[in-house]
Design an enzyme around this catalytic site. Structure first.
Site, short mmCIF file in Angstrom:
data_model
loop_
_atom_site.label_atom_id
_atom_site.label_comp_id
_atom_site.label_asym_id
_atom_site.label_seq_id
_atom_site.Cartn_x
_atom_site.Cartn_y
_atom_site.Cartn_z
N GLU A 153 44.58 -8.81 -34.95
CA GLU A 153 45.90 -8.17 -35.03
C GLU A 153 46.35 -7.55 -33.71
OE1 GLU A 153 46.54 -5.60 -38.32
OE2 GLU A 153 45.99 -7.11 -39.78
N ASN A 183 46.17 -12.63 -40.98
CA ASN A 183 46.02 -11.43 -41.81
C ASN A 183 47.36 -11.20 -42.48
OD1 ASN A 183 43.60 -11.28 -40.48
ND2 ASN A 183 43.90 -9.22 -39.67
N HIS A 185 37.91 -5.90 -32.86
CA HIS A 185 38.70 -5.30 -33.95
C HIS A 185 38.97 -3.85 -33.55
CE1 HIS A 185 39.73 -5.97 -38.41
NE2 HIS A 185 40.26 -4.80 -38.08
N TYR A 214 49.55 -8.99 -45.46
CA TYR A 214 49.70 -7.96 -46.49
C TYR A 214 51.12 -7.92 -47.03
CZ TYR A 214 45.17 -6.25 -44.92
OH TYR A 214 43.84 -6.16 -44.62
N ARG A 263 33.37 -12.04 -43.06
CA ARG A 263 33.93 -11.84 -41.72
C ARG A 263 33.61 -10.41 -41.27
NH1 ARG A 263 39.80 -10.08 -40.44
NH2 ARG A 263 39.61 -9.97 -38.19
N GLU A 319 42.60 -11.87 -43.70
CA GLU A 319 42.68 -10.58 -44.41
C GLU A 319 43.82 -10.63 -45.41
OE1 GLU A 319 43.03 -6.88 -42.21
OE2 GLU A 319 41.50 -7.54 -40.79
#
Ligand code: FCB
Length: 488
Positions: free
Chosen positions: A206, A334, A160, A336, A116, A394
């Site tokens: 995001e 994404n 991005h 985390y 990506r 991500e």
């Protein structure tokens, strides 16, 4: 007391290991060939699961003044004194613009099935709008061809965070719907030119990061601290840009092209897996993401969202909402961290639990470890909105990586992090949640925005003076994951 006891127990164990017979010692040291135990459960993913890795244009490309690229808000922001760690900029970054062939060869060596990358808008339209710059697009043509020759499927993100500075100067960037419209035109143009070879496009990466951190907190480009009404309007222009881009891609791309987005929706998970907490987390998933993912998947703002913002709520039309809710083919998530949620006897029915001070995190203080998000978030997205194709676009971790004198990086903390998250992802997939692929962030250390080069997220170590890439322990781990199609 506990401490003393456990230390004593540790000493006992250590001396026992020293006295252990050779076979046992070899096992402990990992040198014995082991057959899996009879009851071993292999955490295998479905056949064809797409193992990938991700990067983004400004974070890796460098070559900021080459082949007609126009400046982006990140060039200006990073060159403004005091805005980034050590004044770091993306001027050179990983020099991927020139080293992309070598990087693709490394990807091939790892066994990546997909990669990506993002397109720098101001390479393709140096002024954000108007006449395209063919040399800018050519870089992505070369990259895509190189990936395909290596049997790696390209997944392309259109934005991005590196907004053309010209749009910031002319119309105030995302404060104006003209930027949303310009994004639609740019997205359609790129899709028209790449969709003969690129089959998956993501509109925006995001939204909450570039809106909230860039226009509310001022810690990312363009560094603004707008009042709530202004921020809400910027947020609306972001989701509108997504919708207009979906329409433009449908109108311009080759048939069969799939469109989605890469959103860091908050991953709500129950504090304990009981029916009441699970129901609360499901409710929270929809409401805490109301300004972004919920708006995109429902084509409307929730009542609670509009009530909460009151007079500061965004101004929008019915046509805007229709565009925002344009059907998409997949959701990229994404992830985390995890947002822990508990049931509550309030009208809203849930409460987000703040993290205790002792909560463990990776090198980046914001990166609190919570593998369960990778189970619950895709599961809720499939359940609430009936999404049929999900990617983890991500997931990864920062670590204080150090090269040993022998030139190795033993990032056992990152490996632990990845193994735990993948185990939770496996749990989702095993239950039939339609996650089709996973992209580790990042393929290599790179420019971590305002944190500069101090925070390393790569599975390849990069010496930014020489541009040498070295696979870390996590790259070896990931290679093993890919080759066995399961958690290693
Ligand atoms: C995400 C960004 C990505 C990178 C990682 C660590 O929020 O999308 O560019 O900075 O965090």
């Amino acid at each position: 007391m506990f401490n003393r006891l456990s230390r004593r127990a540790f000493a006992r164990l250590a001396s026992a290991a020293a006295l252990a017979p050779p076979a046992l010692r070899a096992l402990a040291e990992g040198t014995a060939a082991q057959a899996p135990a009879a009851n071993h459960i292999a955490l295998t993913f479905p056949k064809g699961f797409l193992w990938g890795s991700a990067t983004a244009s400004y974070q890796v490309e460098g070559a900021v003044n080459e082949d007609g690229r126009g400046p982006s808000i990140w060039d200006v922001f990073s060159h403004t004194p005091g805005k980034t760690n050590d004044g770091d900029t993306g001027d050179v970054a990983n020099d991927h613009y020139h080293l992309y062939k070598q990087d693709v060869a490394l990807m091939k060596d790892l066994g990546l099935k997909t990669y990506r990358f993002s397109v720098s808008w101001s390479r393709v339209f140096p002024q954000g709008t108007g006449t395209p710059n063919p040399k800018g697009l050519d870089f992505y043509n070369r990259l895509v061809d190189e990936l395909l020759a290596a049997n790696i499927q390209p997944y392309c993100t259109l934005f991005h965070w590196d907004l053309p500075q010209a749009l910031e100067d002319k119309v105030g960037g995302w404060q104006s719907r003209e930027t949303s419209e310009a994004f639609g035109v740019y997205a359609g143009y790129v899709a028209k030119n790449l969709s003969d070879r690129v089959k998956h496009f993501m509109t925006l990466n995001e939204m909450s990061s570039f809106v909230d951190i860039g226009y509310r907190d001022g810690r990312h480009a363009p560094g603004l601290k707008l009042p709530p009404a202004g921020v809400n309007q910027v947020r609306h222009h972001a989701v509108l840009a997504h919708g207009l881009a979906v329409q433009a891609i449908r109108a311009n791309a080759k048939p069969g092209t799939k469109v989605g987005l890469a959103e860091n929706a908050e991953a709500c998970a129950p504090v304990i897996e009981t029916p009441d907490h699970i129901a609360a987390a499901r409710k929270a998933m929809r409401e805490v993401n109301a300004g972004y993912l919920t708006a995109v998947l429902e084509g409307k703002y929730t009542d609670a969202y509009l009530e909460h913002h009151g007079a500061n709520a965004p101004k929008f039309t019915a046509a805007d909402m229709k565009a925002i809710g344009s059907p998409i083919d997949f959701v990229g998530l994404n992830n985390y961290t995890t947002t822990w949620v508990r049931a509550a006897t309030t009208p809203q029915g849930y409460a987000v639990v703040p993290a205790p001070d002792s909560y463990p995190h990776m090198m980046s203080p914001w990166l609190r470890i919570g593998p369960q998000g990778l189970y619950w978030a895709p599961k809720f997205i499939a359940e609430i909105w009936g999404v049929k194709e999900i990617y983890i676009t991500e997931n990864g971790a920062s670590s204080t990586d150090k090269l040993t004198p022998e030139g190795q990086v033993y990032d056992t903390d990152r490996v632990m992090y990845l193994r735990n998250y993948l185990t939770q992802l496996h749990r989702a997939v095993a239950e039939g949640v339609p996650v089709k692929g996973y992209f580790v962030w990042s393929f290599m250390d790179n420019y971590e925005w305002a944190d500069g080069y101090a925070y390393r997220f790569g599975i390849h170590y990069v010496d930014f003076k020489t541009q040498k890439r070295t696979p870390k322990l996590s790259a070896h781990f990931y290679k093993e994951v890919i080759s066995r199609n399961g958690v290693a």
